[in-house]
Structure formats: C-alpha cells, structure tokens
Design a protein around this motif. Sequence first.
Motif, PDB file in Angstrom:
ATOM      1  N   ASP A  57       0.932  -1.195  -0.015  1.00 22.62           N
ATOM      2  CA  ASP A  57       0.091   0.123  -0.155  1.00 22.62           C
ATOM      3  C   ASP A  57       0.821   1.265   0.098  1.00 22.62           C
ATOM      4  OD1 ASP A  57      -2.460  -1.411  -0.066  1.00 22.62           O
ATOM      5  OD2 ASP A  57      -2.225  -1.728   2.238  1.00 22.62           O
ATOM      6  N   ALA A  58       2.117   0.994  -0.198  1.00 18.29           N
ATOM      7  CA  ALA A  58       3.043   2.258   0.009  1.00 18.29           C
ATOM      8  C   ALA A  58       2.908   3.092  -1.185  1.00 18.29           C
ATOM      9  CB  ALA A  58       4.388   1.942   0.009  1.00 18.29           C
ATOM     10  N   LEU A  89       5.199   3.626  -7.963  1.00 19.74           N
ATOM     11  CA  LEU A  89       5.812   3.537  -6.759  1.00 19.74           C
ATOM     12  C   LEU A  89       7.209   4.428  -6.600  1.00 19.74           C
ATOM     13  CD1 LEU A  89       5.945   2.491  -3.604  1.00 19.74           C
ATOM     14  CD2 LEU A  89       7.450   0.537  -4.645  1.00 19.74           C
ATOM     15  N   LEU A  90       7.450   5.139  -5.620  1.00 10.34           N
ATOM     16  CA  LEU A  90       8.819   5.847  -5.498  1.00 10.34           C
ATOM     17  C   LEU A  90       9.632   5.057  -4.676  1.00 10.34           C
ATOM     18  CD1 LEU A  90      10.619   8.343  -6.402  1.00 10.34           C
ATOM     19  CD2 LEU A  90       9.319   9.645  -4.655  1.00 10.34           C
ATOM     20  N   LEU A  91      10.654   4.469  -5.049  1.00 10.71           N
ATOM     21  CA  LEU A  91      11.514   3.755  -4.215  1.00 10.71           C
ATOM     22  C   LEU A  91      12.698   4.501  -4.039  1.00 10.71           C
ATOM     23  CD1 LEU A  91      12.713   1.348  -2.898  1.00 10.71           C
ATOM     24  CD2 LEU A  91      13.318   0.407  -5.179  1.00 10.71           C
ATOM     25  N   ILE A  92      12.883   4.740  -2.836  1.00  9.02           N
ATOM     26  CA  ILE A  92      14.169   5.476  -2.262  1.00  9.02           C
ATOM     27  C   ILE A  92      15.291   4.670  -1.664  1.00  9.02           C
ATOM     28  CG2 ILE A  92      15.105   7.570  -1.131  1.00  9.02           C
ATOM     29  CD1 ILE A  92      12.402   8.770  -1.162  1.00  9.02           C
ATOM     30  N   GLY A 113       7.690  -0.246 -13.978  1.00 13.92           N
ATOM     31  CA  GLY A 113       6.790   1.105 -13.981  1.00 13.92           C
ATOM     32  C   GLY A 113       7.191   1.661 -12.150  1.00 13.92           C
ATOM     33  N   VAL A 114       8.192   1.342 -11.663  1.00 15.00           N
ATOM     34  CA  VAL A 114       8.571   1.928 -10.535  1.00 15.00           C
ATOM     35  C   VAL A 114       9.875   3.122 -10.651  1.00 15.00           C
ATOM     36  CG1 VAL A 114       9.591   1.573  -7.989  1.00 15.00           C
ATOM     37  CG2 VAL A 114       7.878  -0.212  -9.300  1.00 15.00           C
ATOM     38  N   ARG A 115       9.458   4.358 -10.021  1.00 10.77           N
ATOM     39  CA  ARG A 115      10.663   5.259 -10.101  1.00 10.77           C
ATOM     40  C   ARG A 115      11.781   4.858  -8.874  1.00 10.77           C
ATOM     41  NH1 ARG A 115       6.880  10.066  -8.714  1.00 10.77           N
ATOM     42  NH2 ARG A 115       6.019   8.597  -7.769  1.00 10.77           N
ATOM     43  N   VAL A 116      12.918   5.252  -9.218  1.00  8.36           N
ATOM     44  CA  VAL A 116      14.190   4.666  -8.303  1.00  8.36           C
ATOM     45  C   VAL A 116      14.860   5.838  -8.079  1.00  8.36           C
ATOM     46  CG1 VAL A 116      15.775   2.900  -7.734  1.00  8.36           C
ATOM     47  CG2 VAL A 116      13.636   2.432  -8.908  1.00  8.36           C
TER      48      VAL A 116
END
Length: 297
Positions: A57-58, A89-92, A113-116
């Motif tokens: 759910d992030a 999703l924005l993965l940091i 489709g995930v922003r890193v």
Amino acid sequence: MTTVGFIGLGIMGGPMAANLVDAGFDVVGHNRGRAAVDALVARGGRAAGTVAGAVRDADILITMLPDSPDVEAVVLGNDGVLEHARPGLLLIDMSTIRPDVARALSAAGADAGVRVLDAPVSGGEPAAVEGSLSIMVGGDTADVEAARPVLETLGQTIVHVGPAGAGQTVKAANQLMVAGNIQLLAEAIVFLDAHGVDAEAAIKVLGGGLAGSTVLNRKAAGMLRREYTPGFRLALHHKDLGIVSAAAREAGVVTPLGAVVAQLVAAMVARGDGGLDHSGLLKLTEELAGRPGTPRT
C-alpha cells in the motif's frame, strides 16, 4: 496521508522511520529483527511481517539495508519489492551500495513502472536521530522533487547530484574522506599524548581553525574517552571502502591515502573489531605506536 513503507530499521533506519512518524506520515516498517518493528509501532507506526506487506500500500518505499546484495535481494528477488509494487511507486534506496548496482536497480524499476532514487546519507546515528542527515540523491529531477517532503523530514542538506548512481558515487567519496579524517584525528591524538599536551585543550583550539571538521566535532570527545560504541561500525566502513576501491579502479583513478586507511580498517575487521565505531581506528593507531591509550574521564 502519504504511506511510506520502510525496510531496514537498524541503527540508522529506526530513528529515520520514527522521524517520519513524528512528521505525520503513515509509516509501515519491516525488519528482520522484530524488536525494531515493535519500537516503530510503539512510536506510532505500523508493522509489516514481510517485504510484500511493507510495499503493498506504499506511495513511497524507503530501503535502508547493509550492503548491495541485501538491496538486490529485497528489491529484485523473489517476493521482493518490484514483484509487489504498485505502478508509480517511488522507491528511495538510502543504503550505501555500489554505484553500478544503483544504476541496475533504476533500470529494473523503470521496466516495472517503479521510479527509483539512490539517496545515501551521511551524518551517522546522531544525525539520523536529529533529522539532520546530509542526503546525496541520484535520479530523475521530477522524482527527486516528489521525494523532497520525505527527504526534508530526514535530512538538513538534500542535494540532487546527478542521474541514477550519482548519489552512491558521491557517498563513496564521502566515506573516503570520513575515513581519512578519522585516521588523521587518531594520529593527532596519539601525537599530542606522546608530547604530554592536554589533548582535550588541543582539540578545542584545532576545531576553531582550518583543521576543524564535522568528524572532529562529532568524534573527538568519544575518542578521548576511548569509547567506541558504534554509531557507524568499522565493518560497514570496511564495506564502503571496498566500494570506493572498486569504483576508483573502474574509473582508472588512484586513491593512495585512501588505500592505506582501507588497509587499517580491514586489519581491525579481520582481528574482530568490526563491531566498534569507526573512531576505533584510534585503538589500532595507539597500538602501532606502542602507546596504548588511557581513557579520559
């Protein structure tokens, strides 16, 4: 409310996640050890028993893990982050890992489709607790701006340093400089003690001049007491200096002073002192000089 998943609640990750809770974010934490998760829940966060539970759910997911293989396993592995992430999703990743791994994670994220972003930090446990970390960020400009509310909760100095992998490259340079500063501070303390000078008074005046540094401000007092409770373990700095060595070799540059400090750190880890704070370099320096130190009260 923005939901932030947080994977890795160790010495650094625990207080960072707690600061996000205090700032009003909905924080869902996952860690291999349950005690750290329970501490986050007591602070007002939520628990996730699995990686999937932290990701599902992030809106934003932060990883704060020890080494490159740990991040690769959590993000790319079976039942990992990319397998469960929602599109967008924005993965940091705030771990300290190899720059080439950071670039590979960014490419894999784009395919899913995930922003890193790679956003390693500097400042150690005190800055993590204070929310005053220095954060060097690599990735797309728009993604950095999207992450800024979270990053500004965790740090005081947030700088976008370039594309994917640039954050980790800057962090490698940071770890090179920190190790060198700690070693020279250790040598200065041994030098002062050998001449019978009041090292505490000397450190005070040195800190006011060109020799002053954040390393001196944060580490000297504990070193004078010979207290090496880890804020950042030698074993982790050993790993980081390995990253520096590999990246320097890849770029065709030399780090002669850094190589010497890397060997000293490696020697301490090899003999079983990897759990000490990296200021424990003073311990080895005193032994090499034949002058075991006496803690100051």
